[in-house]
Design an enzyme around this catalytic site. Sequence first.
Site, short mmCIF file in Angstrom:
data_model
loop_
_atom_site.label_atom_id
_atom_site.label_comp_id
_atom_site.label_asym_id
_atom_site.label_seq_id
_atom_site.Cartn_x
_atom_site.Cartn_y
_atom_site.Cartn_z
N HIS A 60 -15.35 5.19 -42.09
CA HIS A 60 -16.45 6.15 -42.22
C HIS A 60 -17.79 5.42 -42.18
CE1 HIS A 60 -16.01 4.63 -46.34
NE2 HIS A 60 -17.22 5.09 -46.60
N ASP A 108 -21.77 6.02 -43.92
CA ASP A 108 -22.38 6.76 -45.03
C ASP A 108 -23.47 7.71 -44.56
OD1 ASP A 108 -20.79 5.32 -46.83
OD2 ASP A 108 -22.29 3.73 -47.03
N HIS A 130 -17.07 1.40 -42.02
CA HIS A 130 -16.39 0.54 -42.99
C HIS A 130 -15.23 1.29 -43.63
CE1 HIS A 130 -19.60 2.64 -45.21
NE2 HIS A 130 -18.86 2.52 -46.30
N ARG A 132 -23.78 0.81 -56.01
CA ARG A 132 -24.22 0.90 -54.62
C ARG A 132 -25.59 1.55 -54.53
NH1 ARG A 132 -20.81 4.74 -50.83
NH2 ARG A 132 -22.06 6.27 -51.96
#
Length: 415
Positions: free
Chosen positions: A221, A223, A373, A389
């Site tokens: 995917h 982000d 990733h 994150r």
Amino acid sequence: MSTTIQKSDHDIDETVTRLASLKPFGRLDRVGAAPRGKEASWIDSLPESSRIRLEKYGIDLSQGYPLVPDSSEIPTFVDEAFEIRNKEYPYIERAKNADPEKKALFGAAKEVKDLTAHIGTEIVGLQLSDLTDQQKDELALLIAERVVVFFRDQDLSPQKQLELGKYFGQVEIHPQAARVPNTVDGQDIKGISVIWQEYQRQRSGLRLTYKNSINGNSQWHTDLVHEYQPAGITHLHNDAIPSVGGDTLWASGYAAYDKLSPAIQQFLDGKTAIYRSAHPYVDRQSPLSGPKFIEREHPIIRTHPATGWKSLFVNRAMTVKIVGLKKEESDILLEYLFGVFEKHVDIQVRFNWQPTKEGLGTSALWDNRISQHNAVWDHEGKQARHGTRVTSLAEVPFFDPKSKSQRESLGLSLD
């Protein structure tokens, strides 16, 4: 008659609002309704190394951890979620200010190691919290060229991680995701998400088992592709790392584009696709019609503003269709394009977050504009994996017909 119609409309609006208040839709890869607010706390299971780091830097854990927005704070309808960031936000491409030779960054490092030929570089001997603005600009350029850059043995506070994220762009504050508590000594630190798959699995119902290990972050995917200005640099700092397993893979969008035949490249150049959000919402006009996602239209081939290279911008999890094609045509072509990222191991890097010194963590910074990733769930939750994150949103995606592919620009073989 008029009075009856008005009353009926009011009743419908009231019914829609009541139905929506039930929050019937969570993420589709989860079972049951996820707990919210203080009810979501999993403080007793927080890994010791993570607790030590958070407490060292003044993160208040007294109200529970992680902080999950209360249902009343989460957008209900897809149209209101769509409007959260629906206007262009000023963006500075920091990499454009960098010395192409990166003398300030490389000169201060003990070692700079390319992990594969096409993607992934590790920098040894530098602390991210100590970088100068010049070094940050050069790091941004290195990420733009190498897709993902790694730093081990980092003594990094969540506050410094957020500060670095704000330097790279507008920091995304997710309306639904678990995050670090919002304030430290009165300072606003919103925008630090918690990446903790075991929490998501056991506390929030994420479907992750050995037989079904491809879910959540454990699938290819990119982000936040549904944003008006999608994600640029994402920085994940892991402060609890399994001794074996828990790797992450990245694949290069530059290299994926160069894998395509000239005919397919020419066909895709200038085309757009529809991208959706990971989280669903309610359709205000049809609240019982099932989950609805935020959707945006972006170029399927993006030009990176710093390198000028073309990148294939698709991902299996959230690319819906190619605009202008029939569904069956789009499905066939997208399946092929997803496979370019997933099947070609020569354009991937697999990173093991260990080793890192006791009490320190490992950071990865990657550019979502040019990558996918995948977090590997092979440790099966037997050892803790926890991180924080910060994602910086980048420019409105664009395609420059004059831009070149990476290999074309570098003078490499196109065969």
